[in-house]
Design a protein around this motif. Structure first.
Motif, PDB file in Angstrom:
ATOM      1  N   GLY A 292      19.801   9.986  32.751  1.00  0.00           N
ATOM      2  CA  GLY A 292      20.601  10.200  31.542  1.00  0.00           C
ATOM      3  C   GLY A 292      21.361   8.951  31.147  1.00  0.00           C
ATOM      4  N   SER A 293      21.886   8.245  32.132  1.00  0.00           N
ATOM      5  CA  SER A 293      22.591   6.992  31.843  1.00  0.00           C
ATOM      6  C   SER A 293      21.648   5.979  31.216  1.00  0.00           C
ATOM      7  CB  SER A 293      23.198   6.421  33.136  1.00  0.00           C
ATOM      8  OG  SER A 293      24.200   7.265  33.645  1.00  0.00           O
ATOM      9  N   LEU A 294      20.448   5.851  31.752  1.00  0.00           N
ATOM     10  CA  LEU A 294      19.479   4.886  31.231  1.00  0.00           C
ATOM     11  C   LEU A 294      19.086   5.206  29.791  1.00  0.00           C
ATOM     12  CD1 LEU A 294      17.130   4.413  34.321  1.00  0.00           C
ATOM     13  CD2 LEU A 294      18.678   2.724  33.341  1.00  0.00           C
ATOM     14  N   ILE A 295      18.868   6.493  29.500  1.00  0.00           N
ATOM     15  CA  ILE A 295      18.430   6.885  28.162  1.00  0.00           C
ATOM     16  C   ILE A 295      19.568   6.769  27.148  1.00  0.00           C
ATOM     17  CG2 ILE A 295      17.620   8.828  26.774  1.00  0.00           C
ATOM     18  CD1 ILE A 295      16.081   9.779  29.261  1.00  0.00           C
ATOM     19  N   LEU A 296      20.754   7.230  27.535  1.00  0.00           N
ATOM     20  CA  LEU A 296      21.857   7.337  26.580  1.00  0.00           C
ATOM     21  C   LEU A 296      22.699   6.070  26.471  1.00  0.00           C
ATOM     22  CD1 LEU A 296      22.961  10.943  27.540  1.00  0.00           C
ATOM     23  CD2 LEU A 296      21.863  10.263  25.399  1.00  0.00           C
ATOM     24  N   THR A 297      22.794   5.305  27.536  1.00  0.00           N
ATOM     25  CA  THR A 297      23.624   4.095  27.492  1.00  0.00           C
ATOM     26  C   THR A 297      22.830   2.832  27.799  1.00  0.00           C
ATOM     27  OG1 THR A 297      24.260   4.142  29.845  1.00  0.00           O
ATOM     28  CG2 THR A 297      25.556   5.494  28.323  1.00  0.00           C
ATOM     29  N   HIS A 298      21.564   3.018  28.194  1.00  0.00           N
ATOM     30  CA  HIS A 298      20.697   1.884  28.548  1.00  0.00           C
ATOM     31  C   HIS A 298      21.287   1.055  29.699  1.00  0.00           C
ATOM     32  CE1 HIS A 298      18.655   1.952  24.288  1.00  0.00           C
ATOM     33  NE2 HIS A 298      18.501   3.071  24.970  1.00  0.00           N
ATOM     34  N   SER A 299      21.995   1.737  30.592  1.00  0.00           N
ATOM     35  CA  SER A 299      22.531   1.094  31.796  1.00  0.00           C
ATOM     36  C   SER A 299      22.452   2.081  32.952  1.00  0.00           C
ATOM     37  CB  SER A 299      23.981   0.649  31.583  1.00  0.00           C
ATOM     38  OG  SER A 299      24.824   1.753  31.338  1.00  0.00           O
ATOM     39  N   TRP A 300      22.454   1.557  34.208  1.00  0.00           N
ATOM     40  CA  TRP A 300      22.214   2.381  35.381  1.00  0.00           C
ATOM     41  C   TRP A 300      23.329   3.383  35.647  1.00  0.00           C
ATOM     42  CZ3 TRP A 300      18.230   3.786  38.027  1.00  0.00           C
ATOM     43  CH2 TRP A 300      18.363   4.290  39.322  1.00  0.00           C
ATOM     44  N   ASN A 301      24.576   2.978  35.477  1.00  0.00           N
ATOM     45  CA  ASN A 301      25.714   3.851  35.766  1.00  0.00           C
ATOM     46  C   ASN A 301      26.548   4.156  34.516  1.00  0.00           C
ATOM     47  OD1 ASN A 301      25.460   4.273  38.644  1.00  0.00           O
ATOM     48  ND2 ASN A 301      25.967   2.105  38.887  1.00  0.00           N
ATOM     49  N   GLY A 302      25.931   4.041  33.342  1.00  0.00           N
ATOM     50  CA  GLY A 302      26.666   4.297  32.116  1.00  0.00           C
ATOM     51  C   GLY A 302      27.134   5.740  32.012  1.00  0.00           C
ATOM     52  N   LYS A 303      28.268   5.938  31.371  1.00  0.00           N
ATOM     53  CA  LYS A 303      28.834   7.274  31.213  1.00  0.00           C
ATOM     54  C   LYS A 303      28.929   7.630  29.738  1.00  0.00           C
ATOM     55  CE  LYS A 303      31.722   7.113  35.386  1.00  0.00           C
ATOM     56  NZ  LYS A 303      33.099   7.273  35.911  1.00  0.00           N
ATOM     57  N   ILE A 304      28.917   8.935  29.472  1.00  0.00           N
ATOM     58  CA  ILE A 304      29.159   9.459  28.134  1.00  0.00           C
ATOM     59  C   ILE A 304      30.262  10.498  28.248  1.00  0.00           C
ATOM     60  CG2 ILE A 304      26.738   9.082  27.463  1.00  0.00           C
ATOM     61  CD1 ILE A 304      26.390  12.160  27.673  1.00  0.00           C
ATOM     62  N   PRO A 305      30.967  10.808  27.156  1.00  0.00           N
ATOM     63  CA  PRO A 305      31.971  11.871  27.223  1.00  0.00           C
ATOM     64  C   PRO A 305      31.331  13.190  27.671  1.00  0.00           C
ATOM     65  CG  PRO A 305      32.231  10.599  25.217  1.00  0.00           C
ATOM     66  CD  PRO A 305      30.946  10.135  25.843  1.00  0.00           C
ATOM     67  N   ALA A 306      32.017  13.908  28.533  1.00  0.00           N
ATOM     68  CA  ALA A 306      31.533  15.190  29.038  1.00  0.00           C
ATOM     69  C   ALA A 306      32.153  16.331  28.249  1.00  0.00           C
ATOM     70  CB  ALA A 306      31.861  15.322  30.520  1.00  0.00           C
ATOM     71  N   LEU A 307      31.555  17.501  28.352  1.00  0.00           N
ATOM     72  CA  LEU A 307      32.066  18.649  27.596  1.00  0.00           C
ATOM     73  C   LEU A 307      33.501  18.982  27.963  1.00  0.00           C
ATOM     74  CD1 LEU A 307      28.991  21.072  27.482  1.00  0.00           C
ATOM     75  CD2 LEU A 307      30.201  20.109  25.524  1.00  0.00           C
ATOM     76  N   LYS A 308      33.889  18.797  29.222  1.00  0.00           N
ATOM     77  CA  LYS A 308      35.257  19.102  29.630  1.00  0.00           C
ATOM     78  C   LYS A 308      36.267  18.114  29.049  1.00  0.00           C
ATOM     79  CE  LYS A 308      34.198  21.496  33.964  1.00  0.00           C
ATOM     80  NZ  LYS A 308      34.354  21.507  35.439  1.00  0.00           N
ATOM     81  N   ASP A 309      35.781  17.020  28.466  1.00  0.00           N
ATOM     82  CA  ASP A 309      36.692  16.087  27.799  1.00  0.00           C
ATOM     83  C   ASP A 309      37.158  16.600  26.446  1.00  0.00           C
ATOM     84  OD1 ASP A 309      36.370  14.365  29.924  1.00  0.00           O
ATOM     85  OD2 ASP A 309      34.766  13.196  28.970  1.00  0.00           O
ATOM     86  N   PHE A 310      36.551  17.690  25.968  1.00  0.00           N
ATOM     87  CA  PHE A 310      36.890  18.245  24.654  1.00  0.00           C
ATOM     88  C   PHE A 310      37.520  19.619  24.839  1.00  0.00           C
ATOM     89  CE2 PHE A 310      33.191  15.522  24.267  1.00  0.00           C
ATOM     90  CZ  PHE A 310      33.548  14.679  23.226  1.00  0.00           C
ATOM     91  N   PRO A 311      38.460  19.997  23.977  1.00  0.00           N
ATOM     92  CA  PRO A 311      39.017  21.348  24.046  1.00  0.00           C
ATOM     93  C   PRO A 311      37.908  22.392  23.925  1.00  0.00           C
ATOM     94  CG  PRO A 311      40.268  19.969  22.534  1.00  0.00           C
ATOM     95  CD  PRO A 311      39.052  19.189  22.891  1.00  0.00           C
ATOM     96  N   ALA A 312      38.088  23.514  24.556  1.00  0.00           N
ATOM     97  CA  ALA A 312      37.061  24.554  24.570  1.00  0.00           C
ATOM     98  C   ALA A 312      36.666  24.984  23.163  1.00  0.00           C
ATOM     99  CB  ALA A 312      37.551  25.758  25.378  1.00  0.00           C
ATOM    100  N   GLU A 313      37.656  25.005  22.246  1.00  0.00           N
ATOM    101  CA  GLU A 313      37.354  25.451  20.883  1.00  0.00           C
ATOM    102  C   GLU A 313      36.572  24.419  20.085  1.00  0.00           C
ATOM    103  OE1 GLU A 313      41.582  23.735  20.835  1.00  0.00           O
ATOM    104  OE2 GLU A 313      40.323  24.982  22.137  1.00  0.00           O
ATOM    105  N   ASP A 314      36.423  23.192  20.613  1.00  0.00           N
ATOM    106  CA  ASP A 314      35.687  22.143  19.909  1.00  0.00           C
ATOM    107  C   ASP A 314      34.311  21.874  20.517  1.00  0.00           C
ATOM    108  OD1 ASP A 314      37.825  21.829  18.225  1.00  0.00           O
ATOM    109  OD2 ASP A 314      38.623  20.040  19.212  1.00  0.00           O
ATOM    110  N   ARG A 315      33.884  22.695  21.451  1.00  0.00           N
ATOM    111  CA  ARG A 315      32.606  22.459  22.119  1.00  0.00           C
ATOM    112  C   ARG A 315      31.474  23.208  21.427  1.00  0.00           C
ATOM    113  NH1 ARG A 315      34.971  23.961  28.103  1.00  0.00           N
ATOM    114  NH2 ARG A 315      36.503  22.258  28.245  1.00  0.00           N
TER     115      ARG A 315
END
Length: 465
Positions: A292-315
């Protein structure tokens, strides 16, 4: 109905009507360009097979175009009936954009459609080709304005909010909003692929029945070339679209990936899983670490925002978009495999008689349309709970209708759409089941007083089949 709220019923109703409608414009876009290409090849090479195919597909195009127009009218009314607050609050942007579509695309198509369908023996060859090209151009312009409107709802710019209403302040920003190039490219390529698969399945049907005429072979060859060329381009376009979505709608990407937290320090690619919105986890995961890191960030350990980073009502609802996205991607891979398999069969001289390939092409006939529907479900459900992302929530855009009213209207739409458009689709399939020789000259023996006046009239009567 089934414990659903009025908001959920309104969303289901609009989703149902859009789902029926979108398959017709997709085929219209692809077939119009295909017809223009066939006619241009006929004028260039003087090969009557191209003319035969152009006339054959023009009759199927006429039926498809008519159903697309009729099914699209319903959605315009739904903006006023079911989504009146959306029209009141954001119609200052979306209204003009849809008006531009009518003024530029619809009038262009309507002005030249009659010549393209009925003018074969009534205007010069060059003028007829010009009319066909104008119809094809009109379908692309129509797609442009529709996608500009939808893309603005996904990535809104060039506006300000005054007294709860969205006021446009920069139309160039609105028209060229950040996601429109990616969405337009992705949708048009999807339309071309869906049409190529439809054409290829039609040719495969005839070849499996032993009809190896020059027209059928040419149809099969052109469709397989189109799939081989466009499928990898579409995969790259989809990747770029995903990166753009990650930048502007990270919650949607997190929902698509079933990605709840970043505790592992990298993003795995979850091939299979069951996202649980209540437990806030994806159960029964089958994942590839770091993919997922390779596809989404084109790096080995890249991160993206996770669902828990958003309020439940905004998911967004990960349970749905997780699977609709994988259906789209899986079918895209199958399209690429079909193109490669056809290229191998062509190299071995077996393109027209290798039955496993022909069966594969026939089965893949509806795959392009299914992938389009899965992609639109991913796009629209993934935008929730916003109708205009970050600006207007869906619950604030729906009209004040009761559950019984929306239930009755939804059931009515389901019955009418299945009967009317189901009949239209079956008629198209019956036309496609006939070989090109059976249809290609049907509408050119009419006397002047028998000239058709409507698009559907360009197709044979049911009794003729």
């Amino acid at each position: 109905m089934f414990g659903l709220s009025a908001l959920e019923l309104a969303r289901i109703q609009f989703g149902f009507t859009v789902s029926f409608h979108i398959i017709f414009p997709a085929i219209t876009i692809g077939l119009a360009s295909y017809m223009a290409f066939l006619e241009a090849l006929w004028l260039w090479k003087k090969d009557p097979v191209y003319l035969q195919l152009c006339r054959y597909w023009s009759q199927i195009f006429a039926v498809n175009f008519a159903m697309g127009v009729v099914s699209g009218l319903v959605m315009a009314y739904e903006f006023g009936t079911n989504w009146s607050y959306f029209s009141a609050k954001a119609g200052t942007v979306t209204g003009p954009l849809l008006t531009y579509e009518v003024l530029t695309a619809f009038f262009l198509e309507a002005g030249f459609l009659g010549v393209a369908l009925f003018g074969w023996d009534k205007v010069g060859k060059g003028l007829h080709l010009f009319a066909t090209v104008m119809v094809a151009l009109g379908t692309l312009i129509s797609a442009t304005w529709i996608l500009v409107s939808n893309s603005w709802m996904q990535t809104p710019v060039g506006y300000r909010v005054v007294d709860g209403r969205v006021i446009p302040v920069d139309w160039l920003q609105i028209v060229f909003n950040p996601s429109v190039p990616y969405r337009f490219t992705h949708m048009v390529l999807a339309a071309f692929l869906a049409t190529a698969l439809f054409v290829g399945a039609t040719a495969a049907w005839h070849l499996l029945r032993g009809e190896r005429t020059p027209a059928v072979k040419r149809m099969m060859s052109m469709a397989m070339w189109m799939i081989l060329i466009v499928a990898p381009i579409q995969i790259e376009a989809g990747d770029q679209h995903g990166l753009n979505t990650l930048e502007h709608q990270p919650a949607k990407i997190a929902a698509i990936e079933g990605h709840w937290d970043n505790d592992e320090g990298q993003v795995p690619l979850i091939l299979f899983g069951l996202p649980d919105m209540t437990a806030e986890k994806t159960r029964y995961q089958i994942a590839v670490p770091h993919a997922g890191s390779l596809i989404l960030t084109h790096s080995w350990n890249g991160k993206i925002p996770a669902l828990k980073d958003f309020p439940a009502e905004d998911r967004p609802n990960s349970t749905i978009v997780f699977w609709t996205f994988r259906v789209m991607v899986g079918l895209g891979v199958a399209m690429l495999l079909l193109g490669v398999a056809a290229a191998f069969a062509r190299w071995r001289g077996r393109l027209y008689d290798f039955r496993p390939l022909l069966t594969f092409a026939l089965v893949m006939g509806p795959a392009g349309l299914i992938a389009i529907l899965a992609g639109w479900f991913t796009t629209e459900i993934g935008r929730q709970p916003w109708v205009v992302y970050g600006v207007l929530r869906t619950r604030d855009a729906v009209s004040n209708h009761s559950v019984p009213v929306l239930t009755a209207s939804l059931l009515t739409f389901v019955v009418l759409y299945v009967c009317i458009f189901g009949t239209g689709v079956l008629y198209m399939l019956r036309l496609a089941a006939k070989p090109p020789e059976a249809l290609s000259g049907h509408d050119h023996d009419l006397r002047p007083d028998e000239r058709p006046a409507r698009p559907m009239s360009a197709a044979p009567n049911l009794g003729d089949l």
